[in-house]
Design a protein around this motif. Structure first.
Motif, PDB file in Angstrom:
ATOM      1  N   SER A   1      31.299  38.283  37.130  1.00  0.00           N
ATOM      2  CA  SER A   1      31.179  39.737  37.067  1.00  0.00           C
ATOM      3  C   SER A   1      30.438  40.292  38.275  1.00  0.00           C
ATOM      4  O   SER A   1      29.434  39.733  38.721  1.00  0.00           O
ATOM      5  CB  SER A   1      30.418  40.135  35.806  1.00  0.00           C
ATOM      6  OG  SER A   1      30.081  41.512  35.853  1.00  0.00           O
TER       7      SER A   1
ATOM      8  N   GLY B   1      32.829  34.085  33.669  1.00  0.00           N
ATOM      9  CA  GLY B   1      33.405  34.522  32.399  1.00  0.00           C
ATOM     10  C   GLY B   1      33.547  36.027  32.318  1.00  0.00           C
ATOM     11  O   GLY B   1      32.895  36.780  33.037  1.00  0.00           O
ATOM     12  N   HIS B   2      34.414  36.436  31.437  1.00  0.00           N
ATOM     13  CA  HIS B   2      34.822  37.840  31.369  1.00  0.00           C
ATOM     14  C   HIS B   2      33.656  38.768  31.054  1.00  0.00           C
ATOM     15  O   HIS B   2      32.780  38.449  30.262  1.00  0.00           O
ATOM     16  CB  HIS B   2      35.910  38.010  30.297  1.00  0.00           C
ATOM     17  CG  HIS B   2      36.452  39.402  30.246  1.00  0.00           C
ATOM     18  ND1 HIS B   2      36.279  40.216  29.158  1.00  0.00           N
ATOM     19  CD2 HIS B   2      37.132  40.116  31.161  1.00  0.00           C
ATOM     20  CE1 HIS B   2      36.855  41.385  29.407  1.00  0.00           C
ATOM     21  NE2 HIS B   2      37.387  41.351  30.602  1.00  0.00           N
ATOM     22  N   ASP B   3      33.674  39.929  31.716  1.00  0.00           N
ATOM     23  CA  ASP B   3      32.677  40.965  31.469  1.00  0.00           C
ATOM     24  C   ASP B   3      33.417  42.289  31.313  1.00  0.00           C
ATOM     25  O   ASP B   3      34.096  42.736  32.236  1.00  0.00           O
ATOM     26  CB  ASP B   3      31.697  41.037  32.649  1.00  0.00           C
ATOM     27  CG  ASP B   3      30.648  42.138  32.463  1.00  0.00           C
ATOM     28  OD1 ASP B   3      30.546  42.690  31.347  1.00  0.00           O
ATOM     29  OD2 ASP B   3      29.952  42.448  33.442  1.00  0.00           O
ATOM     30  N   GLU B   4      33.269  42.910  30.178  1.00  0.00           N
ATOM     31  CA  GLU B   4      33.991  44.161  29.936  1.00  0.00           C
ATOM     32  C   GLU B   4      33.479  45.309  30.799  1.00  0.00           C
ATOM     33  O   GLU B   4      34.110  46.364  30.852  1.00  0.00           O
ATOM     34  CB  GLU B   4      33.927  44.542  28.459  1.00  0.00           C
ATOM     35  CG  GLU B   4      32.512  44.752  27.965  1.00  0.00           C
ATOM     36  CD  GLU B   4      32.455  45.154  26.497  1.00  0.00           C
ATOM     37  OE1 GLU B   4      31.395  45.638  26.065  1.00  0.00           O
ATOM     38  OE2 GLU B   4      33.474  44.978  25.798  1.00  0.00           O
TER      39      GLU B   4
ATOM     40  N   GLY C   1      36.855  37.642  40.724  1.00  0.00           N
ATOM     41  CA  GLY C   1      37.074  38.004  39.324  1.00  0.00           C
ATOM     42  C   GLY C   1      36.509  36.996  38.341  1.00  0.00           C
ATOM     43  O   GLY C   1      36.437  37.261  37.143  1.00  0.00           O
TER      44      GLY C   1
ATOM     45  N   SER D   1      37.205  41.751  36.326  1.00  0.00           N
ATOM     46  CA  SER D   1      36.742  40.472  35.793  1.00  0.00           C
ATOM     47  C   SER D   1      37.891  39.776  35.066  1.00  0.00           C
ATOM     48  O   SER D   1      38.586  40.383  34.254  1.00  0.00           O
ATOM     49  CB  SER D   1      35.577  40.760  34.835  1.00  0.00           C
ATOM     50  OG  SER D   1      35.314  39.654  34.018  1.00  0.00           O
ATOM     51  N   LEU D   2      38.092  38.507  35.384  1.00  0.00           N
ATOM     52  CA  LEU D   2      39.198  37.766  34.767  1.00  0.00           C
ATOM     53  C   LEU D   2      38.846  37.366  33.342  1.00  0.00           C
ATOM     54  O   LEU D   2      37.714  36.971  33.068  1.00  0.00           O
ATOM     55  CB  LEU D   2      39.508  36.504  35.585  1.00  0.00           C
ATOM     56  CG  LEU D   2      40.062  36.757  36.986  1.00  0.00           C
ATOM     57  CD1 LEU D   2      40.062  35.471  37.805  1.00  0.00           C
ATOM     58  CD2 LEU D   2      41.469  37.346  36.899  1.00  0.00           C
ATOM     59  N   ASP D   3      39.840  37.453  32.490  1.00  0.00           N
ATOM     60  CA  ASP D   3      39.617  37.101  31.091  1.00  0.00           C
ATOM     61  C   ASP D   3      40.169  35.698  30.836  1.00  0.00           C
ATOM     62  O   ASP D   3      41.190  35.518  30.199  1.00  0.00           O
ATOM     63  CB  ASP D   3      40.304  38.145  30.200  1.00  0.00           C
ATOM     64  CG  ASP D   3      39.797  38.083  28.768  1.00  0.00           C
ATOM     65  OD1 ASP D   3      38.950  37.218  28.477  1.00  0.00           O
ATOM     66  OD2 ASP D   3      40.255  38.885  27.946  1.00  0.00           O
ATOM     67  N   ARG D   4      39.507  34.711  31.426  1.00  0.00           N
ATOM     68  CA  ARG D   4      39.957  33.312  31.277  1.00  0.00           C
ATOM     69  C   ARG D   4      38.768  32.436  30.928  1.00  0.00           C
ATOM     70  O   ARG D   4      37.660  32.684  31.388  1.00  0.00           O
ATOM     71  CB  ARG D   4      40.503  32.777  32.611  1.00  0.00           C
ATOM     72  CG  ARG D   4      41.422  33.695  33.308  1.00  0.00           C
ATOM     73  CD  ARG D   4      42.814  33.137  33.343  1.00  0.00           C
ATOM     74  NE  ARG D   4      43.675  34.117  33.992  1.00  0.00           N
ATOM     75  CZ  ARG D   4      44.485  33.836  34.996  1.00  0.00           C
ATOM     76  NH1 ARG D   4      44.538  32.614  35.452  1.00  0.00           N
ATOM     77  NH2 ARG D   4      45.220  34.772  35.534  1.00  0.00           N
TER      78      ARG D   4
ATOM     79  N   VAL E   1      43.751  47.421  32.797  1.00  0.00           N
ATOM     80  CA  VAL E   1      42.474  47.031  32.210  1.00  0.00           C
ATOM     81  C   VAL E   1      41.835  48.291  31.637  1.00  0.00           C
ATOM     82  O   VAL E   1      41.486  49.209  32.377  1.00  0.00           O
ATOM     83  CB  VAL E   1      41.555  46.368  33.247  1.00  0.00           C
ATOM     84  CG1 VAL E   1      40.185  46.075  32.635  1.00  0.00           C
ATOM     85  CG2 VAL E   1      42.193  45.082  33.766  1.00  0.00           C
TER      86      VAL E   1
END
Lengths: 498, 100, 491
Positions: free
Chosen positions: A206, A239-242, A203, A247-250, B63
């Motif tokens: 991406s 890093g986060h990928d929408e 996570g 994908s972790l949002d940290r 999500v």
């Protein structure tokens, strides 16, 4: 000019240093590109690291970096640094084959997120590297386009599945590479090629644009000649990928700094069970590594974690199950190979029989079987319970330790063809790397020793989820304490006649 | 508890997986799959009654993305890799049965 | 019971057997974009122009769940009295060219909505087992076989619809006739539209119905073997298919044969179902949790936000209207029930409730809404409640005859305006009492015998006399006022 020095005895600027020099205008990215292409042209016929070299795109990317530098704009943290990309990461306009006949001519209309991030950071993509077909294998011999050879000894495999990426870095064809790791596909070839390879926390990076093998296990990660270079790449691609729900949002911070901050106070557990199953050379490298860490102020002790060894069996149920579903889409309808048939079912079946190699077909069959009616509970659900068992075992260990130390592989690089006859023998190559994938934890291989034949031996540092900083602290210390010549590149040696 | 897949079972699995498989291949595939299953069979023997299955390493939930349009691909790109195209669509040989 | 000739089988079926029906309804959700990607969810575009790596199933692409689709599924669940549950997505694995990934992402054993019900206008409750979220497939066109799959030599696939969000609503096997099944779908459709989840267009495929049909001997508790009937594209096909299936299954059982559990295809032209080719492995979907998505666990706040602004559902609106018209707990006559159902179906219940609250006669308001206003529901929904209320007042108070009131209402529906002004323009000013009396004088003089009988106490003659007065006044007289005047004159 060399970016990574090594046996040449040249200074060691690494990718970090090279980017700094390009950014400062001391080195032109265009020159880096030309030298890289020249070297690839000279060596890759023998090694077959690359499925395709994207020379024109690399030259224009280099020109763009040089223009940015000239205009005073920021060309990014990897400005002018060549990077080799595993051929299961989508590249817009460039074939992405997964080393399969199925996708031999497929050209994606989009870039994987990690590729977008590398390019935005100023990196120069050299080309796409060879792999075991659809990342299924541990030697890169399952490539439909022929094996990659280990630069340390071209009669041996580079490991796999990211063998092309590992060998490219080991042979000095690129200072950086991307791979993917589902059961050890970054760490195992890194160990066999004497380079650094990181499988990040699940996570953290991406997966959008990574052609899926086993979705709950796959992670993209870097190869590099040095720990610092690998950390820098990880900072760029993490890093986060929408576009990726998993994908972790940290925030991802301090990775590069961690590589030089020492191991003082670090609590290190040495996985005793793995030592027993490793070759003498691989086990003694781990013991020596433990001493290096202890000497740097870490608290080191052995720990028994026998449940981790059940991971291999669980993995060979879970990964094929997910793969059987992920690879269903290669049916001859929308893209890729088609072999004609009288009706759509026959066309599908012929296409898939012709497009997939034996190992891929085997795993699809295995995965289909274990998910099918009547077997799900006995195999798949049970394997998922083993997954819980592995995670709990790790959790218990990480109450006492910050990182674990283990061999990356049971043995050093083996000769081409040595294990192709017996799939099970090949599967054992991932015995020590699989548990981290099942748990979603980070782990990395650091080149640490040479065996009596002069082949590299890697040691593995494992950490709990998001424990990359502690992992990189230990790795930095191990790198500094490694045996001389234990890591690539090995260009001069190989060119000298091996 | 040794696992022995018959070549009939293997052919059934091959049909499910849409892989054309000849009779001889099915015999060797049965042998290989049986060997692998025998190896992983230790998993079946483990007593894991009280342990819940983990299907995913992450503990994320919910999500979601906003219901906002994004650009589609150009149709030329959509059809570029297609083995057969007719009238802007993907062409396939005749389909023998309705969707299940 | 009808003694006329029954269609073959059907008569016996209704006597000795009952049909048991459960329905699976697929409803396309009215989102702006698809379930897992940002491609537009729009009907009727050029083939393969609304696709991206995700909904085309390109290698490496990953799904990300559309928040709005989840909100709509929550609204549907609430409207169907379901429990909203934590849920997970699974992969349903099977090969078919209309499925880009050769698996469908669907909720399997942990759906978002479980255990609710739907109330039919008849008051019968049909259980809802579950409603779950899943993705739609692409569209296949068959060439060279008259457009049918059988006999075609090739097929073409358009993936514009692939990945459009659906909810599949699964009823319990609670329906006992084709009519009830039709009523269920009509009611469900109204609920889906009312909750904002769907446009309800069956003909465009926004709603698709599969029917599970079985028969059993009347009085039996056990279920018979069921068949799943597909390709039901209208309420009419649904009803016909169920009746056909019922007759077919009864005929089999009466001939001592068995019903085979299978999927059958409804052929609208031939008016019959036929067995669909199915292979045994086609049913082994190898479900497993979709590793590219994380679980859904809508909390109270999410559910509250999703269901905010969810208005009354049709059953609640019917109940409210019945209370408005009859007061609570009153038994409602069948004819009134029909009027209530019509008014709610057409969305005129708010109007009726409002005018009744303003003091209008409730039964009259319901009747005018269900009969006259219902002729042009679009216009009726735009009707000014104040004006409608005034019209009902004029009629109830005797200032307008019912014939006149209907004409005025027609005018109001067509062009709007105030009823007093329209009535004046149409010359409907109520007859003054002098004019009425002189009209009665004339009628009495013209019909002396009738008057004599009425005067002698024969009340039913009043009708004839009133009619004559109405005729003489060209309908301007109010019937009740005429009757009152005649009664007064008789003394």
């Amino acid at each position: 000019m060399s970016w990574s020095g090594g046996p040449h005895g040249a200074p060691e600027p690494g990718a970090v240093g090279l980017a700094a020099r390009v950014r400062a205008g001391e080195v032109r990215a265009a020159d880096v590109a030309e030298e890289t292409l020249e070297r690839v042209g000279r060596r890759d016929g023998e090694l077959h690291c690359f499925n395709v070299v994207t020379a024109d795109a690399m030259r224009s990317a280099a020109a763009a970096v040089d223009r940015l530098v000239a205009s005073g704009a920021d060309p990014g943290p990897l400005a002018g640094v060549p990077v080799a990309v595993k051929d299961n990461l989508c590249t817009r306009g460039v074939p992405t084959t997964c080393s399969s006949k199925m996708l031999e001519h497929w050209v994606p209309p989009y870039d994987a997120t990690v590729v977008t991030r590398l390019v935005a950071a100023g990196a120069l993509v050299v080309g796409k590297t060879n792999l075991d077909e659809f990342a299924m294998g541990s030697s890169t011999e399952n490539s439909a386009f022929g094996p990659t050879r280990n630069p340390w000894d071209t009669s041996r495999v580079p490991g796999g599945s990211s063998g092309g990426s590992a060998a490219a870095v080991a042979a000095d064809l690129a200072p950086l590479a991307l791979g993917s790791d589902t059961g050890g596909s970054i760490r195992q070839p890194a160990a066999l090629c004497g380079v650094v390879g990181i499988k990040p926390t699940y996570g953290l990076v991406s997966r959008y644009g990574l052609v899926a093998f086993a979705s709950s296990l796959d992670q993209v990660g870097p190869f590099a000649a040095t720990v610092a270079d690998a950390a820098l790449v990880l900072e760029v691609i993490a890093g986060h990928d929408e576009m990726d729900s998993t994908s972790l949002d940290r925030p991802v911070e301090g990775l590069l700094d961690a590589t030089g901050s020492g191991a003082g106070g670090l609590r290190v557990g040495v996985v005793a069970d793995f030592l027993a199953d490793a070759s003498a050379d691989c086990a003694s490298a781990v013991r020596a590594a433990a001493e290096v860490l202890a000497g740097a102020g870490a608290a080191v002790e052995e720990v028994a974690l026998p449940e981790l060894l059940h991971g291999l069996s669980a993995y060979y149920l879970i990964a094929p199950a997910e793969a059987s579903s992920n690879l269903a889409r290669y049916d001859g309808v929308r893209y890729g190979l088609r072999v004609d048939g009288d009706d759509v079912e026959q066309m599908n079946a012929r296409t898939r029989a012709a497009g997939f190699g034996p190992e891929v077909r085997r795993r699809i069959m295995l995965g289909t079987y274990v998910l099918s009616a009547g077997y799900y509970d006995a195999y798949y659900a049970q394997a998922q319970r083993v997954r819980t068992l592995v995670a709990r075992t790790f959790a218990r260990a990480y109450e006492r330790f910050d990182v674990l130390l283990a061999p990356t592989t049971p043995s050093v690089a083996f000769p081409l063809g040595a294990k192709t006859a017996d799939p099970l023998e090949m599967y054992l190559a991932d015995l020590f790397t699989i548990p981290s994938n099942l748990a979603g934890h980070p782990a990395m291989s650091v080149p640490f020793a040479l065996d009596p034949q002069g082949l590299p031996v890697g040691v593995q540092v494992l950490a709990p989820a998001l424990g990359e900083v502690a992992m990189l602290r230990a790795a930095g210390v191990l790198e500094a304490g490694a045996a001389p010549g234990a890591r690539g590149p090995v260009a001069s040696r190989s060119e000298a006649g091996r | 508890m040794a696992v022995e897949l018959s070549s009939e079972e293997v052919l059934h699995v091959a049909r499910l997986a849409r892989l054309e498989l000849g009779a001889e291949e099915s015999t060797s595939a049965a042998r290989q799959l049986s060997a692998i299953l025998e190896h992983v069979d230790a998993v079946r023997a483990l007593d894991l009654g009280g342990i819940p299955p983990t299907s995913h390493p992450l503990e994320l939930v919910n999500v979601l993305r906003d219901d906002v349009e994004r650009p589609c691909l150009d149709r030329a790109d959509v059809l570029a890799g297609a083995p057969a195209v007719e009238d802007g669509r993907f062409a396939v040989p005749r389909i023998l049965g309705e969707a299940p | 019971m009808s003694t006329g000739p029954a269609p073959a089988g059907a008569g016996r079926a209704s006597a000795d057997f009952e049909v048991v029906v459960g329905l699976e309804v697929h409803c396309e959700l009215s989102t702006a974009t698809k379930l897992f990607c940002g491609c537009p969810n729009r009907f009727g575009s050029e083939p393969n122009t609304q696709v991206c790596p995700v909904c085309l199933g390109l290698p490496g692409a990953l799904p990300v769940l559309n928040r709005r689709a989840v909100e709509l599924a929550v609204r549907v669940g609430r409207a169907l009295h379901c429990e909203i549950r934590p849920s997970t997505f699974h992969r349903k694995n099977y090969f078919y060219p209309d499925m880009p990934k050769d698996f469908q992402i669907s909720q399997y054993d942990e759906p978002i909505d479980v255990d609710g019900y739907l109330e039919l206008p008849s008051g019968r409750r049909i259980g809802i087992e579950r409603a779950h979220i899943e993705e739609d497939t692409g569209k296949t066109t068959h060439l060279g076989g008259g457009g049918r799959i059988h006999g075609a030599d090739r097929s073409l696939v358009d993936y514009n619809r692939a990945g459009v969000p659906l909810v599949e609503i699964v009823s319990r096997p609670d329906m006992r006739s084709a009519d009830e099944a039709r009523a269920y779908v009509a009611e469900l459709r109204a609920i889906l539209v009312a909750s904002g989840a769907s446009d309800g267009r069956m003909e465009e495929g926004s709603l698709r119905v599969d029917a599970n049909v079985s028969v059993r001997r009347t009085g039996s508790d056990a279920f018979g073997t069921r068949c799943e009937v597909k390709n039901l594209n209208s309420l009419r096909s649904l009803g016909r298919a169920i009746e056909h299936e019922q007759a077919r299954q009864v005929a089999l059982l009466e001939a001592g044969e068995r019903v085979v559990q299978e999927t059958r295809h409804w052929n609208e032209d031939e008016g019959r179902t036929s067995s669909m080719r199915s292979k045994e492995e086609a049913n082994d979907y190898r479900y497993f949790p979709e590793p590219d998505l994380v679980p859904l666990a809508p909390d109270g706040a999410f559910v509250a936000a999703a269901t905010a602004g969810l208005g009354l559902m049709p059953a609640e609106r019917r109940a409210r209207l019945a209370t408005t018209v009859h007061g609570p707990d009153a038994a409602v006559a069948a004819s009134t029930l029909d009027q209530i159902t019509t008014v709610v179906d057409l969305g005129l219940d708010d109007l009726v409730v409002e005018v009744v609250e303003r003091g209008a006669d409730a039964r009259l308001a319901l009747a005018r809404a269900a009969n006259e206003a219902a002729q042009s529901p679009e216009d009726a929904r735009r009707l000014d409640p104040g004006a409608f209320c005034r019209l009902l007042e004029l009629e109830a108070g005797g200032s307008l005859s019912s014939t006149q009131a209907k004409s005025v209402l027609a005018e109001m529906l067509a062009a709007g305006g105030e009823p007093d002004a329209i009535a004046r323009r149409l010359g409907y000013e109520a007859l003054g009492s002098e004019a009425l009396e002189s009209a009665i004088d004339a009628v009495v003089a013209a019909h002396p015998d009738a008057w004599a009988r009425y005067a002698a106490g024969e009340d039913k003659v009043a009708q004839l006399l009133t009619g004559q007065v109405m005729k003489a006044t060209k309908g301007r007289a109010n019937g009740k006022a005429v009757a009152a005047a005649l009664a007064a004159r008789r003394g």
